[in-house]
Design a protein around this motif. Sequence first.
Motif, PDB file in Angstrom:
ATOM      1  N   SER A   5     -26.294  13.758  15.206  1.00  0.00           N
ATOM      2  CA  SER A   5     -26.713  13.700  16.699  1.00  0.00           C
ATOM      3  C   SER A   5     -25.878  12.656  17.465  1.00  0.00           C
ATOM      4  O   SER A   5     -26.100  11.531  16.981  1.00  0.00           O
ATOM      5  N   THR A   6     -25.454  12.939  18.694  1.00  0.00           N
ATOM      6  CA  THR A   6     -24.802  12.205  19.391  1.00  0.00           C
ATOM      7  C   THR A   6     -25.716  11.424  20.455  1.00  0.00           C
ATOM      8  O   THR A   6     -26.796  11.938  20.635  1.00  0.00           O
ATOM      9  N   ARG A   7     -25.395  10.393  21.121  1.00  0.00           N
ATOM     10  CA  ARG A   7     -26.281   9.713  22.139  1.00  0.00           C
ATOM     11  C   ARG A   7     -26.470  10.645  23.265  1.00  0.00           C
ATOM     12  O   ARG A   7     -27.337  10.490  24.051  1.00  0.00           O
ATOM     13  N   HIS A   8     -25.755  11.828  23.309  1.00  0.00           N
ATOM     14  CA  HIS A   8     -25.768  12.846  24.572  1.00  0.00           C
ATOM     15  C   HIS A   8     -26.613  13.873  23.997  1.00  0.00           C
ATOM     16  O   HIS A   8     -27.096  14.807  25.018  1.00  0.00           O
ATOM     17  N   GLY A   9     -27.376  13.791  22.991  1.00  0.00           N
ATOM     18  CA  GLY A   9     -28.013  15.060  22.426  1.00  0.00           C
ATOM     19  C   GLY A   9     -27.280  16.089  22.116  1.00  0.00           C
ATOM     20  O   GLY A   9     -27.827  17.306  21.764  1.00  0.00           O
ATOM     21  N   THR A  10     -25.855  15.871  21.694  1.00  0.00           N
ATOM     22  CA  THR A  10     -25.130  17.083  21.036  1.00  0.00           C
ATOM     23  C   THR A  10     -24.982  16.786  19.514  1.00  0.00           C
ATOM     24  O   THR A  10     -25.333  15.585  19.224  1.00  0.00           O
ATOM     25  N   GLN A  31     -18.249  18.223  19.642  1.00  0.00           N
ATOM     26  CA  GLN A  31     -19.532  18.104  20.234  1.00  0.00           C
ATOM     27  C   GLN A  31     -19.970  19.652  20.694  1.00  0.00           C
ATOM     28  O   GLN A  31     -19.314  20.280  21.322  1.00  0.00           O
ATOM     29  N   LYS A  33     -23.686  21.990  21.255  1.00  0.00           N
ATOM     30  CA  LYS A  33     -25.039  21.807  21.804  1.00  0.00           C
ATOM     31  C   LYS A  33     -26.269  21.724  20.751  1.00  0.00           C
ATOM     32  O   LYS A  33     -27.211  21.234  20.951  1.00  0.00           O
TER      33      LYS A  33
END
Length: 58
Positions: A5-10, A31, A33
């Motif tokens: 999971s990325t820091r952007h929520g993807t 990335q 969703k």
Amino acid sequence: MEIVSTRHGTYAGVAELSLQGTRRCALVVMQQKTRDAALNRATIRAGHFVKQWDPTRA
């Protein structure tokens, strides 16, 4: 395969593809969703790579 999971929520990840135990390439999944979308994307892309390795393909 590693999906995180990325820091952007993807979700993004890397899959190592091998043929008969020999590492052939690393597949980067950009990335997506959802985690499921990342896994589906990796599966589709891996299929494309594997087809290229088939010596009988036209």
